[in-house]
Design an enzyme around this catalytic site. Structure first.
Site, PDB file in Angstrom:
ATOM      1  CG  HIS A  41      -2.221  -3.733   8.062  1.00  0.00           C
ATOM      2  ND1 HIS A  41      -2.449  -5.011   7.634  1.00  0.00           N
ATOM      3  CD2 HIS A  41      -3.187  -2.981   7.474  1.00  0.00           C
ATOM      4  CE1 HIS A  41      -3.493  -5.047   6.834  1.00  0.00           C
ATOM      5  NE2 HIS A  41      -3.966  -3.817   6.715  1.00  0.00           N
TER       6      HIS A  41
ATOM      7  CD  GLU B  61      -3.433  -0.572   1.677  1.00  0.00           C
ATOM      8  OE1 GLU B  61      -3.558   0.594   2.130  1.00  0.00           O
ATOM      9  OE2 GLU B  61      -4.298  -1.443   1.814  1.00  0.00           O
TER      10      GLU B  61
END
Length: 429
Positions: free
Chosen positions: A284, A59
């Site tokens: 995360h 990402e």
């Protein structure tokens, strides 16, 4: 102590390889505190206590973020590669202490839908990124991926997409087997250890989950990496359904014919918050793995009946998901074709009205409405005749390939059973 890359290789020496994987959540205009977090991630990689050999990031959607990371970590991780794909890039990159000699990117056959703008997986062109490197004289294959997100666990419209992605990934891994390189495969797999996609990758890819193998575990934790209660970006609603979060980020490995690999530790050593800030590094958690790599003897590594059964179970479940997926795609295709027919009738109705004596303003209004209707008609036709046909064939191809592999596993299962039977009889005698 890290052995210098230029040092002469000692074939009897155990080498430690430090690996980190992190989904940085770097969506421009969407991800909170993105620029500050990206810089904090770079600083942590440079000034943190660990000297990582390989770092896998997902990402990294903004090119400026990638270049910022590259410039900041250049002294400790001078070699890197960004895997361009799709419209906005795959978001995946690999940083390394040693040169990256070859690179390859496999774009998944199925990757979501273009009209799902808020689910931008299709636009990112996700896939499996692979490169090669040699560290301390040991050849490595480095791979990272980012599977399609789940979005709604109770009504998962992308379940068959992840089946295809997981199976394609395991196929690529199997084609690389028996090579002289140690494989390290890390990333955001968007599936928990109980999900079929995880089991396909792990069992059919013949991989070792470093968290499972790690001798050290944090008490009260199952290695959760996303939507954890300590993460500042976790939605409170997510904690109601799942108070501990999910483990969806993994570091896998596969030993080579010439080297054995063992997990020394797999944990999440980074601080819960960015230093001097009230937010986390990402939504995360960063996963660190320390591997011990040692030379291996030329012993034949044969699969056990338990391993073959685990592969069979994972593939049988995936085949069932593919079957359901094909039915779902067929329904969606018919739905879009019906919408196309409806809009065609509306366009014909517009032509009829146009032939009547109507006011200029009404004529202009109907003209604009007709143009909008025609745009939707073309899109619906594309989805009904091209896109969903491609999706159907993608799922069908995976199902047929799984069928072939199941036939092979049936033969292998019988072979192993027969060998076990003969061994038992010889012991009795």
């Amino acid at each position: 102590m890290t052995v210098p890359e230029h040092a002469q290789k000692d074939n009897t020496m155990a080498v430690e390889i430090k690996v980190l994987t992190l989904n940085v959540w770097g969506i421009p205009g969407v991800s909170k505190d993105r620029e500050v977090r990206i810089e904090a991630i770079a600083n942590q990689l440079v000034t943190g206590p660990d000297e990582f050999d390989f770092v896998f990031l997902q990402e990294v959607w903004c090119e400026a973020d990638y270049f910022l990371l590259a410039s900041k970590v250049n002294k400790v991780l001078p070699f890197r590669h960004y895997f361009a794909s799709g419209v906005i890039g795959s978001g995946m990159c690999i940083f390394s202490r040693s040169p990256l000699t070859e690179v390859y990117f496999h774009k998944f056959t199925l990757n979501g839908f273009p009209h799902k703008i808020t689910h931008a997986d299709w636009w990112g062109g996700k896939g499996m990124a692979v490169c090669k490197s040699t560290r301390h004289g040991i050849p490595f294959v480095l791979a990272t991926t980012h599977f399609h997100a789940e979005y709604n666990r109770k009504n998962d419209e992308y379940v068959h997409h992840r089946v295809v992605q997981a199976f394609e990934t395991s196929q690529l891994i199997r084609f690389c087997q028996k090579a002289g390189s140690v494989l390290i495969f890390a990333g955001d797999f968007n599936c928990t250890p109980t999900d079929f996609a995880y089991r396909i990758v792990k069992f059919y890819g013949n991989l070792v989950d470093t968290y499972t193998e790690s001798p050290v575990k944090t008490p009260g934790s199952n290695g959760e990496t996303n939507e954890t209660p300590s993460n500042s970006y976790t939605n409170v609603k997510a904690l109601i359904d799942n108070p501990s979060g999910n483990r969806i980020d993994y570091v896998f490995y596969q030993a080579s014919a010439s080297h054995k690999v063992k997990t020394k530790v797999c944990d999440q050593p980074w601080p819960q918050k960015v230093p001097q800030k009230d937010f986390s590094f990402s939504d995360h958690e960063a996963v660190r793995t320390i591997l011990t790599v040692t030379p291996a003897k030329d012993d034949e590594n044969t699969e056990t009946i338990t391993e073959v059964q685990a592969q069979t179970d994972a593939l049988l479940e995936s085949s069932a998901v593919c079957e359901q997926g094909m039915k779902k795609v067929a329904v969606s295709r018919r739905f879009y074709l019906m919408l196309s027919v409806l809009l065609t009738v509306l366009q014909l109705g517009y032509l009829v009205v146009l032939s009547l004596d109507i006011s200029p303003w009404l004529r202009v209004g109907l003209g604009i409405l007709s143009l909008v209707s025609m745009s939707f008609l073309l899109y619906f036709l594309f989805m009904g005749t091209v896109f969903y046909h491609v999706e159907f064939n993608g799922v069908k191809a995976t199902k047929l390939a799984i069928k072939r592999h199941l036939e092979m596993l049936t033969e292998k299962n019988a072979q192993i059973f027969e060998e076990e039977r003969k061994r038992s009889l010889s012991l009795i005698k």
